[in-house]
Write an enzyme that holds these catalytic residues in place. Structure first.
Site, mmCIF file in Angstrom:
data_model
loop_
_atom_site.group_PDB
_atom_site.id
_atom_site.type_symbol
_atom_site.label_atom_id
_atom_site.label_comp_id
_atom_site.label_asym_id
_atom_site.label_seq_id
_atom_site.Cartn_x
_atom_site.Cartn_y
_atom_site.Cartn_z
ATOM 1 N N CYS A 53 0.840 -1.216 0.000
ATOM 2 C CA CYS A 53 0.000 0.000 0.000
ATOM 3 C C CYS A 53 0.868 1.255 0.000
ATOM 4 O O CYS A 53 0.533 2.256 -0.645
ATOM 5 C CB CYS A 53 -0.922 0.021 1.221
ATOM 6 S SG CYS A 53 -2.067 -1.369 1.283
ATOM 7 N N ARG A 130 -7.908 -4.230 -3.195
ATOM 8 C CA ARG A 130 -7.422 -3.041 -3.927
ATOM 9 C C ARG A 130 -8.372 -2.758 -5.090
ATOM 10 O O ARG A 130 -8.150 -3.211 -6.207
ATOM 11 C CB ARG A 130 -5.999 -3.284 -4.457
ATOM 12 C CG ARG A 130 -5.019 -3.634 -3.357
ATOM 13 C CD ARG A 130 -3.602 -3.808 -3.870
ATOM 14 N NE ARG A 130 -2.799 -4.411 -2.824
ATOM 15 C CZ ARG A 130 -2.282 -3.762 -1.788
ATOM 16 N NH1 ARG A 130 -2.454 -2.464 -1.683
ATOM 17 N NH2 ARG A 130 -1.581 -4.385 -0.862
HETATM 18 C C1 BEZ Z 1 0.608 -4.737 1.807
HETATM 19 O O1 BEZ Z 1 1.787 -5.037 1.787
HETATM 20 O O2 BEZ Z 1 0.219 -3.600 1.518
HETATM 21 C C2 BEZ Z 1 -0.387 -5.780 2.198
HETATM 22 C C3 BEZ Z 1 -0.125 -7.080 1.836
HETATM 23 C C4 BEZ Z 1 -1.045 -8.072 2.207
HETATM 24 C C5 BEZ Z 1 -2.194 -7.737 2.891
HETATM 25 C C6 BEZ Z 1 -2.465 -6.399 3.189
HETATM 26 C C7 BEZ Z 1 -1.555 -5.419 2.845
#
Ligand code: BEZ
Length: 219
Positions: A53, A130
């Site tokens: 993110c 997402r």
């Molecule tokens: C992230 O790295 O942004 C992420 C990865 C897996 C689940 C939620 C966030």
């Protein structure tokens, strides 16, 4: 009714973007008023202070000028608190030398996330996936892309879809596979035998066959 009872279903293409009031990092907004005739990219992320993110927020900042030039407003959303958003944005700005100049919704009760089907329960009951909603100036959902938490978005694709949708609207044409700005577009197929016959004689078109004609456009 609990949060989990409230079904999360995504608006489809051609639907009106559901209106809502929400707390954001730029204050309270009513979506329809805040939109004010602009295109909007409404996107969700699973959680603040997570690695993928963070890379995406940096990329949203990098495409901010591109979006402004096309009258597109960015609006982020996650189920984190406003304090978490503020802290994370300050962190991103200081570590990556970017300006997070778009608002981010603090959707603690999942109201916006569920209205837009951003919570996909087989993936998580609590965190949004997402999602990317492309909403035109009339408030119509024109495209939706969904990525899983583990895969960061393609920003070249997000920019391509915005440019394609705007070209479609400006010129009444379609965009072929892998189209990018500057390439020829596709004109609608003819609807009469006379028009089909005429196609091969139109110098402005490059016709592979009567139903598949490309055309160069200026912008
Ligand atoms: C992230 O790295 O942004 C992420 C990865 C897996 C689940 C939620 C966030």
């Amino acid at each position: 009714m609990t949060m989990q009872d409230s079904k999360s279903s995504s608006p489809g293409l051609g639907d009106s973007a559901p209106d809502f009031e929400a707390q954001t990092t730029h204050g309270m907004i009513r979506f329809s008023e805040w939109q004010a005739g602009r295109w909007v990219i409404l996107f969700s992320h699973p959680a603040d202070f997570t690695p993928v993110c963070t890379t995406e927020f940096v990329e949203f900042c990098h495409c901010s000028e591109f979006m402004k030039d096309r009258d597109v407003a960015l609006l982020g959303c996650s189920v984190d608190s406003i304090y978490s958003h503020i802290a994370w944005i300050r962190d991103i700005e200081s570590k990556f030398s970017v300006d997070v100049d778009f608002p981010v919704i603090a959707d603690l009760d999942q109201a916006v996330s569920r209205k837009y089907g951003m919570i996909s329960e087989p993936t998580s009951q609590t965190a949004p996936v997402r999602s990317v909603f492309f909403i035109d100036g009339e408030g119509t959902v024109r495209a939706v892309i969904s990525y899983p938490p583990e895969v960061g978005r393609s920003f070249s694709e997000i920019k391509r879809v915005i440019e394609a949708l705007q070209v479609v609207d400006r010129h009444g044409v379609s965009c072929p596979a892998n189209w990018t700005k500057g390439e020829a577009v596709i004109v609608p197929p003819p609807k009469t035998t006379a028009d089909a016959k005429q196609r091969s004689q139109d110098d402005e078109l490059e016709s592979k066959d009567w139903y598949l004609s490309h055309k160069k456009i200026e912008d």
